[in-house]
Design a protein around this motif. Structure first.
Motif, PDB file in Angstrom:
ATOM      1  N   ASN A 130       0.816  -1.213   0.000  1.00 18.70           N
ATOM      2  CA  ASN A 130       0.000   0.000   0.000  1.00 18.70           C
ATOM      3  C   ASN A 130       0.854   1.270   0.000  1.00 18.70           C
ATOM      4  N   LEU A 131       1.890   1.278  -0.826  1.00 21.57           N
ATOM      5  CA  LEU A 131       2.791   2.441  -0.899  1.00 21.57           C
ATOM      6  C   LEU A 131       2.248   3.474  -1.884  1.00 21.57           C
ATOM      7  N   SER A 132       2.396   4.734  -1.528  1.00 21.68           N
ATOM      8  CA  SER A 132       2.125   5.836  -2.451  1.00 21.68           C
ATOM      9  C   SER A 132       3.322   6.768  -2.441  1.00 21.68           C
ATOM     10  N   VAL A 133       3.352   7.709  -3.378  1.00 18.64           N
ATOM     11  CA  VAL A 133       4.474   8.626  -3.509  1.00 18.64           C
ATOM     12  C   VAL A 133       3.969  10.063  -3.461  1.00 18.64           C
ATOM     13  N   LEU A 134       4.628  10.872  -2.654  1.00 22.11           N
ATOM     14  CA  LEU A 134       4.411  12.318  -2.656  1.00 22.11           C
ATOM     15  C   LEU A 134       5.633  12.946  -3.303  1.00 22.11           C
ATOM     16  N   GLN A 135       5.411  13.642  -4.406  1.00 20.37           N
ATOM     17  CA  GLN A 135       6.501  14.246  -5.183  1.00 20.37           C
ATOM     18  C   GLN A 135       6.391  15.764  -5.138  1.00 20.37           C
ATOM     19  N   ILE A 136       7.483  16.422  -4.804  1.00 21.78           N
ATOM     20  CA  ILE A 136       7.584  17.879  -4.913  1.00 21.78           C
ATOM     21  C   ILE A 136       8.563  18.158  -6.041  1.00 21.78           C
TER      22      ILE A 136
END
Length: 283
Positions: A130-136
């Motif tokens: 259940n991994l997600s990615v937050l990208q800046i």
């Protein structure tokens, strides 16, 4: 010689073995020297070592948490060197990332161009469900290929959302190709455009609500306004400020997530990398 110059060459200049040895540390700082697909300004291959050097001049006390976070133990790993071609580099980083993630320590990778995040995210996704990615970032990085390789810095998020099908929230985006724009609606990603969020804080909760319980955070330094980091390799007008960025990360930390990984992709001679355990500290 100044006091900082006499400190060990590790992240934070940590002199005490009990807080910097591999076995006793909970946090691993992994520097990667790579700029094999850069397409404009160069120098990012020197970025990780420059960041570590600069970190030796920062205070190890954090006034916001009233803590000396380095006492969780921060070990600086040997730098991963550049390998040609890009396919071999990514394969090498993936094998190393699997090893490090398997140690159950908190991995903070610093680059190096943004392409190096792909194999590291893959290794985390294989271990943590259940991994997600937050990208800046300033760029969506959703091109299938760029300059003849799918492992370009301009294709990192295509590897994440297209190949790995990892849900992603992208913040600060203000540069995108027609190819990318026409497929966004078909991908498991949501973009918070810079033009809609700069100077505001009312979007932080909404961005974090779009993530899963386990989050990998990746920051490309050009996500910030170039007035803060003018030497970045691919500058774009506008962008997030320092406190806007920290506010978003703080919101993520306060969302009671079980785990998070901070991956800073910073270019040469600028910025700091902060490694924290979200179980122990409030960012």
């Amino acid at each position: 010689m100044t006091e900082s110059q006499s400190l060990p060459f590790n992240f934070g200049g940590i002199a005490e073995e009990e807080f910097s040895s591999y076995n006793q540390s909970r946090i691993l700082v992994w520097p990667i020297a790579y700029e094999g697909t850069v397409s404009y300004g160069g120098g990012t291959g020197q970025g990780a070592q420059a960041i570590i050097d600069a970190s030796r001049n920062m205070e190890l006390y954090d006034e916001e948490t009233d803590a000396e976070v380095y006492k969780l133990g921060i070990h600086t790993l040997a730098e991963s060197s550049s390998i040609d071609p890009p396919e071999r580099m990514m394969a090498s980083l993936y094998e190393r990332a699997k090893e490090l993630v398997g140690s159950d320590k908190f991995v903070a990778m610093i680059g190096g161009e943004h392409s190096v995040s792909g194999p590291v995210i893959r290794a985390h996704a294989e271990k943590y469900s259940n991994l997600s990615v937050l990208q800046i970032d300033a760029h969506a990085d959703l091109r299938d290929t760029y300059d003849g390789t799918p492992h370009s810095h301009a294709s990192i998020m295509a590897r994440v959302v297209k190949d790995l099908q990892i849900p992603t929230v992208q913040c600060g985006i203000r540069s995108i190709s027609a190819e990318e724009a026409r497929v966004i609606d078909q991908l498991p990603t949501r973009i918070f455009w810079a033009k809609d969020i700069v100077g505001r804080s009312d979007w932080w909760d909404e961005a974090v609500d779009g993530l899963t319980d386990n989050v990998y955070l990746t920051i490309d330094i050009d996500g910030l306004d170039p007035s803060l980091v003018s030497a970045t390799g691919t500058p774009e007008p506008g962008g997030l400020g320092w406190y806007e960025t920290i506010g978003l990360i703080r919101t993520l930390a306060r969302n009671e997530m079980s785990l998070a990984w901070i991956d800073r992709v910073l270019l040469r001679r600028r910025a700091e990398c902060v490694c924290i355990s979200l179980r122990e500290a409030d960012l």
